[in-house]
Design a protein around this motif. Structure first.
Motif, PDB file in Angstrom:
ATOM      1  N   HIS A 117       8.700   4.710 -34.255  1.00 31.78           N
ATOM      2  CA  HIS A 117       7.452   4.154 -34.757  1.00 31.78           C
ATOM      3  C   HIS A 117       7.634   3.853 -36.240  1.00 31.78           C
ATOM      4  N   LEU A 138       2.925  14.904 -40.066  1.00 32.89           N
ATOM      5  CA  LEU A 138       3.069  14.352 -38.721  1.00 32.89           C
ATOM      6  C   LEU A 138       3.878  15.289 -37.825  1.00 32.89           C
ATOM      7  N   SER A 141       1.693  17.886 -36.440  1.00 36.40           N
ATOM      8  CA  SER A 141       0.814  17.437 -35.362  1.00 36.40           C
ATOM      9  C   SER A 141       1.508  17.474 -34.004  1.00 36.40           C
ATOM     10  N   GLN A 143       3.597  15.179 -32.909  1.00 36.35           N
ATOM     11  CA  GLN A 143       3.837  13.845 -32.359  1.00 36.35           C
ATOM     12  C   GLN A 143       5.281  13.378 -32.524  1.00 36.35           C
ATOM     13  N   TYR A 144       5.969  13.888 -33.534  1.00 37.94           N
ATOM     14  CA  TYR A 144       7.316  13.408 -33.835  1.00 37.94           C
ATOM     15  C   TYR A 144       8.258  14.578 -34.037  1.00 37.94           C
TER      16      TYR A 144
END
Length: 346
Positions: A117, A138, A141, A143-144
């Motif tokens: 992304h 991030l 979170s 997500q990555y």
């Protein structure tokens, strides 16, 4: 979050302080009002005082994307990360070839990051530090897992924001807003970060938007996006304008953000700063007890803008000056103005 690797790609042309004064002499001889030789002596003195010796610029045939691709491939190899495993790519900094789309997309295409992304972060010389902070958030979170932060600070090329316009000075007083351009170098960097259980990073920031006019690169129509200031576009629209001497007067703001970070100074093995002046940052480091820990690159690379801190980290890693488990501190002052300090463990 762990920093797995950092690599800097420097162009091959070495430009000395003598080369800078020669460029000024060449481009200013016809229209200079006053004693040009005196102005050249002042430029030479200011450069030496700042700790400048040389910087690296693109040579004929060199391209930013090629240096960035080489640095990225090396960083991925050192981190033992495959391109397809990178799920986040952040392009950061001032140097760029595109306003739309973000530089991250063209970089991802050039490197073959099919699963990443992509987006950009632009915050002047603070850009890399902001990108690292966003990456950690991030990661938290969930997500990555694997991030690549890149920049390509190449602003001296013909048609760039510096060359050759700012070597053509009309009078001695012009140095007030132009001199910082003479310290600039060029570099591409790639930093690999991974989400894993590790010592947390800590960040502290402070913003001084009242000082925003002190350092700018404007674009056409900028007047409609800000309040008036006689400092904006002082060297022309589209060209670098920086009142560097005045910016360095705000050292107290830099000390304040460092004090809020309050790192364990006795444990710090390395200090990485913005490469705006070797003398200035050495003095800052001495005052906080980290004078022996600072790792300078300014005298060799010049001011490489948002690439300053990752270039210094890459240099320290290459020289085996830092190892896993060592604590480091980053410290940056930037146009905006903004001030940032952070600490992490390799």
């Amino acid at each position: 979050m762990r920093l797995k690797s950092a690599v800097a790609g420097l162009p091959s042309r070495t430009v000395t302080n003598a080369d800078i004064t020669a460029l000024i002499a060449e481009h200013s001889a016809a229209g200079f009002t006053g004693d040009l030789d005196d102005a050249l002596r002042k430029v030479e003195y200011y450069l030496k005082f700042a700790g400048s010796d040389s910087r690296r610029w693109l040579d004929a045939g060199e391209r930013p994307i090629d240096l960035l691709r080489t640095a990225t491939n090396k960083a991925l190899a050192q981190a033992e990360v495959r391109p397809q495993d990178v799920d986040l790519l952040i392009y950061t900094g001032i140097g760029r070839g595109f306003i739309e789309p973000g530089g991250a997309y063209h970089t991802a295409a050039a490197i073959g990051l099919d699963n990443a992304h992509c987006f950009d972060i632009l915050d002047a010389c603070m850009s890399w530090t902001r990108a690292v902070q966003v990456t950690e958030s991030l990661f938290r979170s969930g997500q990555y897992r694997t991030a690549l932060i890149v920049n390509a600070e190449f602003n001296l090329r013909s048609g760039g924001v510096v060359f050759p316009h700012l070597f053509r000075i009309p009078e001695l007083a012009a140095l007030e807003s132009i001199f910082p351009a003479y310290t600039l170098g060029e570099a591409a960097t790639a930093t690999v970060l991974t989400a894993e259980e590790h010592e947390p990073w800590e960040f502290r920031f402070a913003s001084r938007p009242d000082l925003a006019p002190l350092c700018n690169v404007t674009i056409e129509g900028y007047e409609g996006f800000c309040d008036p200031s006689d400092k904006l576009a002082a060297n022309g629209v589209g060209y670098f304008t920086s009142y560097g001497f005045e910016m360095h007067e705000h050292a107290d703001d830099g000390f304040a953000v460092f004090e809020r970070l309050d790192p364990p100074v006795d444990e710090v093995k390395a200090l990485f700063t913005h490469a705006s002046s070797k003398r200035y940052w050495q003095g800052m480091a001495d005052k906080v007890g980290l004078g022996s820990a600072i790792h300078h690159v300014f005298d060799r690379t010049g001011n490489v803008v948002s690439a300053s801190v990752p270039t210094a980290i890459a240099s320290a890693l290459e020289q085996d000056l830092v190892r896993p488990g060592d604590r480091a501190v980053g410290w940056v002052g930037s146009a905006g103005m903004s001030f940032g300090a952070f600490t992490f463990v390799f």
